[in-house]
Design a protein around this motif. Structure first.
Motif, PDB file in Angstrom:
ATOM      1  N   GLY A  41      31.353  39.695  12.653  1.00 60.65           N
ATOM      2  CA  GLY A  41      30.796  38.519  11.995  1.00 60.65           C
ATOM      3  C   GLY A  41      29.299  38.380  12.169  1.00 60.65           C
ATOM      4  N   VAL A  42      28.598  39.486  12.299  1.00 61.46           N
ATOM      5  CA  VAL A  42      27.146  39.460  12.458  1.00 61.46           C
ATOM      6  C   VAL A  42      26.515  38.889  11.197  1.00 61.46           C
ATOM      7  N   ARG A  43      25.509  38.058  11.370  1.00 63.18           N
ATOM      8  CA  ARG A  43      24.795  37.475  10.229  1.00 63.18           C
ATOM      9  C   ARG A  43      23.408  38.111  10.183  1.00 63.18           C
ATOM     10  N   PHE A  44      23.081  38.712   9.063  1.00 61.07           N
ATOM     11  CA  PHE A  44      21.789  39.353   8.893  1.00 61.07           C
ATOM     12  C   PHE A  44      20.871  38.430   8.102  1.00 61.07           C
ATOM     13  N   ASP A  45      19.852  37.869   8.775  1.00 63.53           N
ATOM     14  CA  ASP A  45      18.844  37.068   8.081  1.00 63.53           C
ATOM     15  C   ASP A  45      18.008  37.996   7.211  1.00 63.53           C
ATOM     16  N   LEU A  46      17.345  37.427   6.217  1.00 62.85           N
ATOM     17  CA  LEU A  46      16.492  38.242   5.346  1.00 62.85           C
ATOM     18  C   LEU A  46      15.355  38.899   6.108  1.00 62.85           C
ATOM     19  N   ILE A  47      14.899  38.243   7.185  1.00 65.87           N
ATOM     20  CA  ILE A  47      13.766  38.788   7.934  1.00 65.87           C
ATOM     21  C   ILE A  47      14.195  39.574   9.170  1.00 65.87           C
ATOM     22  N   ALA A  48      15.513  39.742   9.383  1.00 66.72           N
ATOM     23  CA  ALA A  48      15.986  40.559  10.495  1.00 66.72           C
ATOM     24  C   ALA A  48      15.474  41.983  10.304  1.00 66.72           C
ATOM     25  N   LEU A  49      15.028  42.588  11.386  1.00 64.92           N
ATOM     26  CA  LEU A  49      14.441  43.926  11.322  1.00 64.92           C
ATOM     27  C   LEU A  49      15.483  44.978  11.682  1.00 64.92           C
ATOM     28  N   VAL A  50      15.608  45.975  10.831  1.00 65.63           N
ATOM     29  CA  VAL A  50      16.612  47.025  10.993  1.00 65.63           C
ATOM     30  C   VAL A  50      15.895  48.332  11.308  1.00 65.63           C
ATOM     31  N   THR A  51      16.345  48.982  12.392  1.00 66.13           N
ATOM     32  CA  THR A  51      15.759  50.238  12.839  1.00 66.13           C
ATOM     33  C   THR A  51      16.862  51.267  12.991  1.00 66.13           C
ATOM     34  N   LEU A  52      16.587  52.487  12.631  1.00 67.66           N
ATOM     35  CA  LEU A  52      17.533  53.574  12.860  1.00 67.66           C
ATOM     36  C   LEU A  52      17.631  53.788  14.358  1.00 67.66           C
ATOM     37  N   ILE A  96      23.968  44.557   0.886  1.00 63.06           N
ATOM     38  CA  ILE A  96      23.202  45.153   1.984  1.00 63.06           C
ATOM     39  C   ILE A  96      23.716  44.649   3.324  1.00 63.06           C
ATOM     40  N   ARG A  97      24.016  43.362   3.419  1.00 63.68           N
ATOM     41  CA  ARG A  97      24.512  42.788   4.683  1.00 63.68           C
ATOM     42  C   ARG A  97      25.834  43.431   5.095  1.00 63.68           C
ATOM     43  N   VAL A  98      26.731  43.618   4.155  1.00 64.99           N
ATOM     44  CA  VAL A  98      28.023  44.238   4.472  1.00 64.99           C
ATOM     45  C   VAL A  98      27.820  45.687   4.907  1.00 64.99           C
ATOM     46  N   LEU A  99      26.995  46.421   4.181  1.00 62.29           N
ATOM     47  CA  LEU A  99      26.748  47.825   4.514  1.00 62.29           C
ATOM     48  C   LEU A  99      26.046  47.960   5.863  1.00 62.29           C
ATOM     49  N   LEU A 100      25.115  47.056   6.161  1.00 63.17           N
ATOM     50  CA  LEU A 100      24.441  47.086   7.465  1.00 63.17           C
ATOM     51  C   LEU A 100      25.421  46.777   8.592  1.00 63.17           C
ATOM     52  N   GLY A 101      26.385  45.907   8.335  1.00 60.27           N
ATOM     53  CA  GLY A 101      27.418  45.630   9.329  1.00 60.27           C
ATOM     54  C   GLY A 101      28.198  46.889   9.671  1.00 60.27           C
ATOM     55  N   ASP A 102      28.508  47.680   8.652  1.00 61.42           N
ATOM     56  CA  ASP A 102      29.193  48.956   8.879  1.00 61.42           C
ATOM     57  C   ASP A 102      28.339  49.880   9.742  1.00 61.42           C
ATOM     58  N   LEU A 103      27.061  50.003   9.380  1.00 56.86           N
ATOM     59  CA  LEU A 103      26.166  50.904  10.110  1.00 56.86           C
ATOM     60  C   LEU A 103      25.933  50.427  11.538  1.00 56.86           C
ATOM     61  N   LEU A 104      25.892  49.118  11.741  1.00 60.27           N
ATOM     62  CA  LEU A 104      25.716  48.563  13.084  1.00 60.27           C
ATOM     63  C   LEU A 104      26.930  48.879  13.950  1.00 60.27           C
ATOM     64  N   GLU A 105      28.117  48.736  13.396  1.00 58.02           N
ATOM     65  CA  GLU A 105      29.335  49.041  14.152  1.00 58.02           C
ATOM     66  C   GLU A 105      29.449  50.524  14.486  1.00 58.02           C
ATOM     67  N   LEU A 106      28.947  51.382  13.614  1.00 56.01           N
ATOM     68  CA  LEU A 106      28.976  52.821  13.860  1.00 56.01           C
ATOM     69  C   LEU A 106      27.886  53.260  14.840  1.00 56.01           C
ATOM     70  N   GLY A 107      26.961  52.361  15.159  1.00 59.89           N
ATOM     71  CA  GLY A 107      25.879  52.697  16.079  1.00 59.89           C
ATOM     72  C   GLY A 107      24.723  53.424  15.416  1.00 59.89           C
ATOM     73  N   CYS A 108      24.636  53.354  14.100  1.00 64.29           N
ATOM     74  CA  CYS A 108      23.572  54.050  13.370  1.00 64.29           C
ATOM     75  C   CYS A 108      22.260  53.267  13.376  1.00 64.29           C
ATOM     76  N   VAL A 109      22.341  51.943  13.427  1.00 61.66           N
ATOM     77  CA  VAL A 109      21.143  51.106  13.358  1.00 61.66           C
ATOM     78  C   VAL A 109      21.181  50.042  14.452  1.00 61.66           C
ATOM     79  N   THR A 110      20.014  49.489  14.733  1.00 64.47           N
ATOM     80  CA  THR A 110      19.898  48.324  15.601  1.00 64.47           C
ATOM     81  C   THR A 110      19.222  47.227  14.792  1.00 64.47           C
ATOM     82  N   VAL A 111      19.532  45.995  15.132  1.00 65.52           N
ATOM     83  CA  VAL A 111      18.978  44.852  14.415  1.00 65.52           C
ATOM     84  C   VAL A 111      18.300  43.940  15.426  1.00 65.52           C
TER      85      VAL A 111
END
Length: 136
Positions: A41-52, A96-111
């Motif tokens: 249930g992570v919420r990604f704000d528009l200004i949240a910074l995403v890093t590989l 984008i929020r849903v896809l980032l949630g997937d990548l976050l769970e897989l450990g591909c990105v940090t927010v």
């Protein structure tokens, strides 16, 4: 080959592609019908910074969808906000929020979230520091 309504040639099976609009894939198809990012249930704000995440376990990119790979490619060059990723991938922010949630769970990105304005130092203090440095 057949012709479309404008008389332009169209390859067999290309009904999912509009030459002016690009590929016609519905957002729910990209997210598997999901509207919320992952079970956490992570919420990604528009200004949240995403890093590989270079140290994360990551995932085999061949197993990821094309939209996931696009986001990884955009994050590979520099840290980007959720809004920048949506613009760069030309996808709706909800997708984008849903896809980032997937990548976050897989450990591909940090927010990370930017510092809220209430936690930033007072402008008066910053001016005093500048004046003190100039006095040196």
């Amino acid at each position: 080959m057949t012709e479309d309504m404008t008389g332009a040639p169209r390859e067999q099976g290309s009904q999912w592609y509009d030459h002016e609009a690009g590929p016609l894939v519905r957002p729910y198809a990209m997210t598997g019908g999901r509207t919320q990012p992952g079970p956490t249930g992570v919420r990604f704000d528009l200004i949240a910074l995403v890093t590989l995440d270079p140290g994360g376990p990551g995932a085999d990119e061949a197993l990821l969808g094309p939209e996931h790979r696009t986001l990884i490619g955009l994050c590979r060059t520099e840290t980007q906000s959720v809004a920048e990723l949506a613009a760069g991938a030309d996808l709706p922010v909800g997708v984008i929020r849903v896809l980032l949630g997937d990548l976050l769970e897989l450990g591909c990105v940090t927010v990370s979230r930017p510092v809220p304005p209430a936690q930033l130092p007072d402008e008066r203090i910053l001016r005093e520091v500048i004046e003190g440095l100039r006095a040196l």
